[in-house]
Each structure stands twice: as C-alpha cells, then as structure tokens.
Design a protein around this motif. Structure first.
Motif, PDB file in Angstrom:
ATOM      1  N   GLY A   8      -8.003  -2.331  11.009  1.00 17.98           N
ATOM      2  CA  GLY A   8      -7.747  -2.445  12.436  1.00 17.98           C
ATOM      3  C   GLY A   8      -6.599  -1.574  12.888  1.00 17.98           C
ATOM      4  O   GLY A   8      -6.106  -0.713  12.152  1.00 17.98           O
ATOM      5  N   TYR A   9      -6.164  -1.830  14.094  1.00 15.33           N
ATOM      6  CA  TYR A   9      -5.114  -1.081  14.775  1.00 15.33           C
ATOM      7  C   TYR A   9      -3.751  -1.550  14.263  1.00 15.33           C
ATOM      8  O   TYR A   9      -3.526  -2.754  14.086  1.00 15.33           O
ATOM      9  N   SER A  10      -2.835  -0.637  14.047  1.00 16.52           N
ATOM     10  CA  SER A  10      -1.519  -1.028  13.536  1.00 16.52           C
ATOM     11  C   SER A  10      -0.681  -1.709  14.615  1.00 16.52           C
ATOM     12  O   SER A  10      -0.921  -1.544  15.808  1.00 16.52           O
ATOM     13  N   LYS A  11       0.292  -2.459  14.160  1.00 16.45           N
ATOM     14  CA  LYS A  11       1.204  -3.157  15.059  1.00 16.45           C
ATOM     15  C   LYS A  11       1.986  -2.184  15.943  1.00 16.45           C
ATOM     16  O   LYS A  11       2.292  -2.474  17.084  1.00 16.45           O
ATOM     17  N   HIS A  12       2.292  -1.018  15.399  1.00 17.43           N
ATOM     18  CA  HIS A  12       3.084  -0.024  16.123  1.00 17.43           C
ATOM     19  C   HIS A  12       2.232   0.830  17.056  1.00 17.43           C
ATOM     20  O   HIS A  12       2.751   1.704  17.739  1.00 17.43           O
ATOM     21  N   LYS A  13       0.920   0.628  17.014  1.00 16.89           N
ATOM     22  CA  LYS A  13      -0.038   1.309  17.893  1.00 16.89           C
ATOM     23  C   LYS A  13      -0.050   2.832  17.721  1.00 16.89           C
ATOM     24  O   LYS A  13      -0.293   3.570  18.659  1.00 16.89           O
ATOM     25  N   ASN A  14       0.198   3.287  16.484  1.00 13.94           N
ATOM     26  CA  ASN A  14       0.199   4.741  16.249  1.00 13.94           C
ATOM     27  C   ASN A  14      -0.774   5.167  15.142  1.00 13.94           C
ATOM     28  O   ASN A  14      -0.896   6.342  14.856  1.00 13.94           O
ATOM     29  N   THR A  15      -1.453   4.214  14.524  1.00 15.91           N
ATOM     30  CA  THR A  15      -2.429   4.527  13.481  1.00 15.91           C
ATOM     31  C   THR A  15      -3.293   3.297  13.216  1.00 15.91           C
ATOM     32  O   THR A  15      -3.151   2.274  13.887  1.00 15.91           O
ATOM     33  N   PHE A  16      -4.180   3.404  12.245  1.00 12.84           N
ATOM     34  CA  PHE A  16      -5.018   2.285  11.834  1.00 12.84           C
ATOM     35  C   PHE A  16      -4.610   1.884  10.428  1.00 12.84           C
ATOM     36  O   PHE A  16      -4.087   2.701   9.675  1.00 12.84           O
ATOM     37  N   ILE A  17      -4.838   0.626  10.077  1.00 11.69           N
ATOM     38  CA  ILE A  17      -4.433   0.147   8.761  1.00 11.69           C
ATOM     39  C   ILE A  17      -5.535  -0.687   8.113  1.00 11.69           C
ATOM     40  O   ILE A  17      -6.442  -1.170   8.777  1.00 11.69           O
ATOM     41  N   LEU A  18      -5.409  -0.819   6.807  1.00  8.56           N
ATOM     42  CA  LEU A  18      -6.256  -1.708   6.027  1.00  8.56           C
ATOM     43  C   LEU A  18      -5.325  -2.737   5.415  1.00  8.56           C
ATOM     44  O   LEU A  18      -4.275  -2.381   4.876  1.00  8.56           O
ATOM     45  N   VAL A  19      -5.679  -4.014   5.522  1.00  8.43           N
ATOM     46  CA  VAL A  19      -4.893  -5.086   4.901  1.00  8.43           C
ATOM     47  C   VAL A  19      -5.813  -5.922   4.025  1.00  8.43           C
ATOM     48  O   VAL A  19      -6.969  -6.154   4.369  1.00  8.43           O
ATOM     49  N   CYS A  20      -5.291  -6.341   2.892  1.00  3.58           N
ATOM     50  CA  CYS A  20      -6.057  -7.186   1.974  1.00  3.58           C
ATOM     51  C   CYS A  20      -5.242  -8.454   1.713  1.00  3.58           C
ATOM     52  O   CYS A  20      -4.142  -8.384   1.163  1.00  3.58           O
ATOM     53  N   PRO A  21      -5.781  -9.625   2.103  1.00  2.54           N
ATOM     54  CA  PRO A  21      -5.038 -10.873   1.945  1.00  2.54           C
ATOM     55  C   PRO A  21      -5.160 -11.539   0.567  1.00  2.54           C
ATOM     56  O   PRO A  21      -4.562 -12.577   0.335  1.00  2.54           O
ATOM     57  N   VAL A  22      -5.906 -10.932  -0.338  1.00  6.59           N
ATOM     58  CA  VAL A  22      -6.112 -11.528  -1.662  1.00  6.59           C
ATOM     59  C   VAL A  22      -4.797 -11.496  -2.446  1.00  6.59           C
ATOM     60  O   VAL A  22      -4.195 -10.430  -2.625  1.00  6.59           O
ATOM     61  N   ASN A  23      -4.348 -12.661  -2.902  1.00  6.64           N
ATOM     62  CA  ASN A  23      -3.054 -12.774  -3.588  1.00  6.64           C
ATOM     63  C   ASN A  23      -2.940 -11.895  -4.826  1.00  6.64           C
ATOM     64  O   ASN A  23      -1.870 -11.388  -5.137  1.00  6.64           O
ATOM     65  N   THR A  24      -4.029 -11.734  -5.552  1.00  3.74           N
ATOM     66  CA  THR A  24      -3.979 -10.958  -6.793  1.00  3.74           C
ATOM     67  C   THR A  24      -4.158  -9.451  -6.573  1.00  3.74           C
ATOM     68  O   THR A  24      -4.062  -8.679  -7.510  1.00  3.74           O
ATOM     69  N   CYS A  25      -4.410  -9.034  -5.351  1.00  2.00           N
ATOM     70  CA  CYS A  25      -4.605  -7.609  -5.054  1.00  2.00           C
ATOM     71  C   CYS A  25      -3.263  -6.924  -4.847  1.00  2.00           C
ATOM     72  O   CYS A  25      -2.395  -7.431  -4.131  1.00  2.00           O
ATOM     73  N   SER A  26      -3.108  -5.769  -5.434  1.00  3.86           N
ATOM     74  CA  SER A  26      -1.849  -5.032  -5.314  1.00  3.86           C
ATOM     75  C   SER A  26      -1.792  -4.161  -4.054  1.00  3.86           C
ATOM     76  O   SER A  26      -0.752  -3.609  -3.735  1.00  3.86           O
ATOM     77  N   LEU A  27      -2.883  -4.043  -3.334  1.00  8.24           N
ATOM     78  CA  LEU A  27      -2.913  -3.160  -2.161  1.00  8.24           C
ATOM     79  C   LEU A  27      -2.073  -3.683  -1.006  1.00  8.24           C
ATOM     80  O   LEU A  27      -1.284  -2.955  -0.445  1.00  8.24           O
ATOM     81  N   ARG A  28      -2.247  -4.925  -0.616  1.00  5.28           N
ATOM     82  CA  ARG A  28      -1.604  -5.556   0.530  1.00  5.28           C
ATOM     83  C   ARG A  28      -1.935  -4.850   1.844  1.00  5.28           C
ATOM     84  O   ARG A  28      -2.735  -5.306   2.594  1.00  5.28           O
ATOM     85  N   SER A  29      -1.281  -3.731   2.139  1.00  2.00           N
ATOM     86  CA  SER A  29      -1.611  -2.986   3.363  1.00  2.00           C
ATOM     87  C   SER A  29      -1.416  -1.494   3.122  1.00  2.00           C
ATOM     88  O   SER A  29      -0.629  -1.088   2.272  1.00  2.00           O
ATOM     89  N   MET A  30      -2.162  -0.720   3.896  1.00  2.00           N
ATOM     90  CA  MET A  30      -2.110   0.728   3.730  1.00  2.00           C
ATOM     91  C   MET A  30      -2.545   1.387   5.038  1.00  2.00           C
ATOM     92  O   MET A  30      -3.536   0.978   5.633  1.00  2.00           O
ATOM     93  N   VAL A  31      -1.798   2.399   5.472  1.00  2.00           N
ATOM     94  CA  VAL A  31      -2.187   3.127   6.684  1.00  2.00           C
ATOM     95  C   VAL A  31      -3.368   4.040   6.364  1.00  2.00           C
ATOM     96  O   VAL A  31      -3.621   4.373   5.205  1.00  2.00           O
ATOM     97  N   LEU A  32      -4.077   4.434   7.397  1.00  2.00           N
ATOM     98  CA  LEU A  32      -5.289   5.236   7.237  1.00  2.00           C
ATOM     99  C   LEU A  32      -5.039   6.511   6.433  1.00  2.00           C
ATOM    100  O   LEU A  32      -5.816   6.860   5.544  1.00  2.00           O
ATOM    101  N   HIS A  33      -3.956   7.212   6.712  1.00  2.00           N
ATOM    102  CA  HIS A  33      -3.640   8.454   5.999  1.00  2.00           C
ATOM    103  C   HIS A  33      -3.554   8.215   4.489  1.00  2.00           C
ATOM    104  O   HIS A  33      -4.149   8.944   3.702  1.00  2.00           O
TER     105      HIS A  33
END
Length: 99
Positions: A53-78
C-alpha cells in the motif's frame, strides 16, 4: 558518473501495481494509508498475509509482512524491486524510469 535516484509517486504507481501482480496480489477493500491496497504473498516468508500500500509519508509504496517469524517486516518499493527482482526486466524498467 553515478546515477541519481528520483522518487516520484506518479512514476512509482505503475510499478506498485506490477509488483502486486507479481506477488499474486488481490486488491482488497480496506485502504492502506488512504489508497488502494493489495493482499500479497510475502517474497521472504511466502505467506499470504503481507500487504502492499501507500506509505505513511505519502512519498512511495511499501510492503509490510505481519508474520512474527518473517524477517522482512516492511520494505519500500525501491528496495523490494532491488532485492527481489534485481537484474530482471522490472529492475531495468525501474532504473530507466527513476534514475
């Protein structure tokens, strides 16, 4: 001579939708910071609980993963494109459009 990265939400939007499709995204009704969002498969843990979805800062898009065992957590589109699609067609198109 190096490249200068240009962050432009209008350029990024088409890549956002492309990445959502690549990650088997399904558009969902609930917005993510005010814009359309997708439920996607996380490229790290492969679970279908991630959101794009859209980032909180409204300047890019992000991917977030809520799975506790996942190391990704969040990442911007770039970073998502650079980390998981480096060297492919999407990466080359991304470089041409934003650098």
């Amino acid at each position: 001579m190096g490249y200068k990265y240009i962050r432009d939400i209008h350029i990024e939007e088409s890549f956002y939708h492309t990445m959502a499709r690549k990650l088997n995204g399904i558009k969902i009704k609930e917005p993510f910071n005010g814009k359309a969002s997708y439920e996607v498969s996380c490229p790290c843990c492969k679970k279908r609980k991630a959101r794009m979805g859209y980032s909180k800062h409204k300047n890019t898009f992000i991917l977030v993963c809520p799975v506790n065992t996942c190391s990704l957590r969040s990442m911007v589109l770039h970073d998502l494109i650079k980390r998981y699609f480096f060297g492919g067609d999407i990466w080359n198109d991304w470089r041409k459009a934003s650098w």
